[in-house]
Motif scaffolding. Sequence first.
Motif, PDB file in Angstrom:
ATOM      1  N   LYS A 112       0.818  -1.220   0.000  1.00 54.16           N
ATOM      2  CA  LYS A 112       0.000   0.000   0.000  1.00 54.16           C
ATOM      3  C   LYS A 112       0.849   1.266   0.000  1.00 54.16           C
ATOM      4  O   LYS A 112       0.340   2.353  -0.282  1.00 54.16           O
ATOM      5  CB  LYS A 112      -0.940  -0.021   1.210  1.00 54.16           C
ATOM      6  CG  LYS A 112      -2.044  -1.063   1.089  1.00 54.16           C
ATOM      7  CD  LYS A 112      -2.788  -1.269   2.389  1.00 54.16           C
ATOM      8  CE  LYS A 112      -3.665  -0.105   2.748  1.00 54.16           C
ATOM      9  NZ  LYS A 112      -4.492  -0.395   3.935  1.00 54.16           N
ATOM     10  N   ASP A 125     -10.497  -3.984   0.069  1.00 60.73           N
ATOM     11  CA  ASP A 125     -10.474  -2.522   0.252  1.00 60.73           C
ATOM     12  C   ASP A 125      -9.227  -1.916  -0.399  1.00 60.73           C
ATOM     13  O   ASP A 125      -9.296  -0.847  -1.024  1.00 60.73           O
ATOM     14  CB  ASP A 125     -10.504  -2.185   1.737  1.00 60.73           C
ATOM     15  CG  ASP A 125     -11.855  -2.476   2.379  1.00 60.73           C
ATOM     16  OD1 ASP A 125     -12.845  -2.623   1.643  1.00 60.73           O
ATOM     17  OD2 ASP A 125     -11.907  -2.566   3.625  1.00 60.73           O
ATOM     18  N   GLU A 178      -9.166   0.792  -3.460  1.00 54.29           N
ATOM     19  CA  GLU A 178      -8.479   2.083  -3.384  1.00 54.29           C
ATOM     20  C   GLU A 178      -7.581   2.303  -4.599  1.00 54.29           C
ATOM     21  O   GLU A 178      -7.396   3.439  -5.046  1.00 54.29           O
ATOM     22  CB  GLU A 178      -7.644   2.149  -2.100  1.00 54.29           C
ATOM     23  CG  GLU A 178      -8.489   2.269  -0.834  1.00 54.29           C
ATOM     24  CD  GLU A 178      -7.666   2.093   0.436  1.00 54.29           C
ATOM     25  OE1 GLU A 178      -6.418   1.989   0.327  1.00 54.29           O
ATOM     26  OE2 GLU A 178      -8.261   2.052   1.527  1.00 54.29           O
ATOM     27  N   PRO A 225     -10.524   2.768  -7.954  1.00 55.99           N
ATOM     28  CA  PRO A 225     -11.778   3.326  -7.410  1.00 55.99           C
ATOM     29  C   PRO A 225     -12.927   3.376  -8.416  1.00 55.99           C
ATOM     30  O   PRO A 225     -14.086   3.497  -8.012  1.00 55.99           O
ATOM     31  CB  PRO A 225     -11.362   4.740  -6.976  1.00 55.99           C
ATOM     32  CG  PRO A 225     -10.146   5.050  -7.777  1.00 55.99           C
ATOM     33  CD  PRO A 225      -9.433   3.746  -7.965  1.00 55.99           C
TER      34      PRO A 225
END
Length: 240
Positions: free
Chosen positions: A86, A152, A156, A159
Amino acid sequence: MVRKSPKVAGARKPNMREAILAAAEELFSTNGFNAVSVRDIAQAAGANPGSVTYHFETKDGLLLEIYKRHCGPMNLRRSELLSAAKRVRDLQDRLEAIVRAYVLPAFTSGSDLAGGGARFTRLRAVMSAEGNEVARKIIAQTFDDTSHAFIDAIHESLPHIPRNEIVWRSHFLLGALYYTLVTPERVSRLSRGSADGADPGLAIEELVRATVASFQAPPSDSTAPARRKAAATIKNQDER
């Protein structure tokens, strides 16, 4: 009829708890959860049924312990790799790192446990197909938090793709992961030996590449006009 593994049945091991776990894992992965009894497990481990209930209370508790011992390290490693992924700034590279963070531990975590990751992956596939309520609850308890974190993170990075579609594509990834680990010989056979299905490095790279491409496919709403046009063309051809 429960098929007994020659590697486990009748073999006494110094650590009875580990022997019971190994026997149960082998039997569950071969026969499923419903068909295996506590007596079957005890016999395969060279124990008496009372030893099974002493260490694990019930067959449900034994299955939960099998999941914990494999999935604890795997989920921890996935979380570590996801945290690093991430932080990648480039969105394309980040998406690939996220997918790799999910796939890689399935090939490596638990490899030094008796039977390794492939047997447990076979067990997971059998449990999922069997639809047993006990197994379903254990699977949810073990994997849902980690799965939500990955979904999730992918959302992200993409999107514009609805989250529910990412859930579907993640679902397909899990099926591909199961099949890749359980039947590597199929790749070798269908490629006529030009690819080694048992090569984990190659399997990981191919699976990551294919999965990234599937996640990057347009959302279903954007392809609806093309689907309608194709359906209309087929209909017109049929009416001629």
